[in-house]
Design a protein around this motif. Structure first.
Motif, short mmCIF file in Angstrom:
data_model
loop_
_atom_site.label_atom_id
_atom_site.label_comp_id
_atom_site.label_asym_id
_atom_site.label_seq_id
_atom_site.Cartn_x
_atom_site.Cartn_y
_atom_site.Cartn_z
N LYS A 246 0.83 -1.20 0.00
CA LYS A 246 0.00 0.00 0.00
C LYS A 246 0.86 1.26 0.00
O LYS A 246 0.55 2.24 -0.68
CB LYS A 246 -0.93 0.01 1.21
CG LYS A 246 -1.95 1.14 1.19
CD LYS A 246 -2.93 1.02 2.34
CE LYS A 246 -3.98 2.12 2.28
NZ LYS A 246 -4.96 2.00 3.39
N THR A 250 0.81 4.14 -2.89
CA THR A 250 0.58 5.55 -2.59
C THR A 250 1.52 6.44 -3.40
O THR A 250 1.15 7.52 -3.87
CB THR A 250 0.76 5.83 -1.09
OG1 THR A 250 -0.18 5.04 -0.36
CG2 THR A 250 0.55 7.30 -0.77
N HIS A 253 0.20 6.66 -6.85
CA HIS A 253 -0.96 7.55 -6.79
C HIS A 253 -0.51 9.02 -6.82
O HIS A 253 -1.06 9.84 -7.55
CB HIS A 253 -1.75 7.27 -5.52
CG HIS A 253 -2.91 8.20 -5.30
ND1 HIS A 253 -4.16 7.94 -5.80
CD2 HIS A 253 -3.00 9.39 -4.64
CE1 HIS A 253 -4.98 8.93 -5.46
NE2 HIS A 253 -4.30 9.82 -4.76
#
Length: 329
Positions: A246, A250, A253
């Protein structure tokens, strides 16, 4: 081996629109990536990672004196350190260990030009400690096992660094590793050194330009597909947890949603080979220490303090046997 692109502007002069490039993309997604989208990228990554009764994690500690350095494991880049002082934390190298058995570690060292050194000195040295920890037991010093300790060579009298007075030195040694996975890696990839080098340079420039356009146009689905197998291999080899994955997601992202990010044009770079000639990348020809060996693909953005900063996008490309287009490795 480096093939120099002398102020080449090929990628800029032959610019194509993203729409045109997608008709015959210079980089293709492998079959397992066809169903990947930005929205399911994280979930697909988590599903791909397997866990084992024992999960050995290999790491390298470096103790350098009066030199900058590069590290490669199995002729694939691990780290570049062109800063003053020393790095205290280790480099994790599982991503470049594809199966159990003999591995190679190569270090390349350079003078600390930031301190005015044009050549390596009498007291230049580099020490390498390779250790392994079973991730299942926890990352504690007491759980670390030493795999190998190496110290750079000295002159026969034992007083000075063996390459004192030179502007470059390289050394390779072997070590053993045992991992629970087994990958094909680059065994079925073409030796790019055997290609016409001008043609290879042009293909690589097109591939980098394509990736740059994906970032500019915020085509996050295609970018995720192209990079999926390369990224998931690192997670598999590192036995990454969902939380660790994750964190990396990120970063992806942020690249696509940072409105201040502006991708820089490709310029002043060289073609550089890794993986015994089966992997290629474009590297800046910068003489600035902090930018040496940095990717030719970069973007400027405004950081949290309101200052302009630069993000480098490292891209490693290979061509599987029987194919003509690149895949990201």
């Amino acid at each position: 081996m480096i093939f120099i692109a002398c102020q080449s502007n090929t990628a800029q002069n032959n610019k194509k629109s993203l729409k045109d490039m997608q008709k015959s993309p210079p980089i293709t997604a492998v079959a397992t990536s066809d169903s990947i989208t930005y929205n399911n990228y994280y979930d697909q990554m988590v599903k791909a990672v397997k866990h084992y009764p024992e999960e050995p994690v290999y790491m390298v500690y470096v103790n350098n004196e009066q030199c900058y350095y590069e590290l490669l494991v199995n002729d694939m880049p691990v780290a570049e350190y062109f800063d003053q002082g020393k790095r205290m934390s280790p480099y994790y190298i599982n991503s470049n260990i594809l199966k159990s058995g003999k591995q190679t570690l190569t270090y390349r060292i350079y003078p600390e030009t930031g301190r005015g050194m044009m050549t390596l000195g009498d007291y230049t040295s580099i020490g390498i400690d390779i250790g392994v920890i079973d991730q299942k037991k926890g990352f504690k010093a007491s759980n670390m096992d030493t795999v190998m300790v190496h110290q750079s060579l000295k002159t026969p009298d034992g007083k000075h660094f063996i390459a004192s007075g030179k502007d470059y030195y390289e050394y390779t040694f072997e070590f053993e590793a045992k991992v629970p996975y087994n990958e094909i890696g680059l065994a079925k990839s073409k030796d790019l050194r055997k290609m016409d080098q001008k043609e290879l340079l042009h293909k690589t420039e097109e591939a980098y330009h394509y990736l740059a356009e994906l970032i500019r146009n915020k085509d996050k689905d295609q970018f995720a597909r192209l990079n999926f197998n390369a990224v998931v291999r690192q997670y598999i080899n590192g036995y990454d947890t969902p939380d660790m994955i994750k964190d990396s997601f990120t970063i992806l992202h942020d690249w696509f949603y940072d409105k201040t990010l502006k991708v820089n044009p490709l310029k002043d770079y060289s073609l550089k080979f890794y993986g015994e000639g089966r992997v290629v990348s474009l590297i800046l020809n910068s003489k600035v220490a902090l930018y040496r060996n940095s990717s030719a693909l970069s973007g400027n953005y405004i950081d949290e303090d309101g200052d302009e900063a630069v993000q480098f996008f490292r891209i490693l490309l290979h061509i599987p046997e029987g194919k003509d287009s690149f895949e990201v490795f």
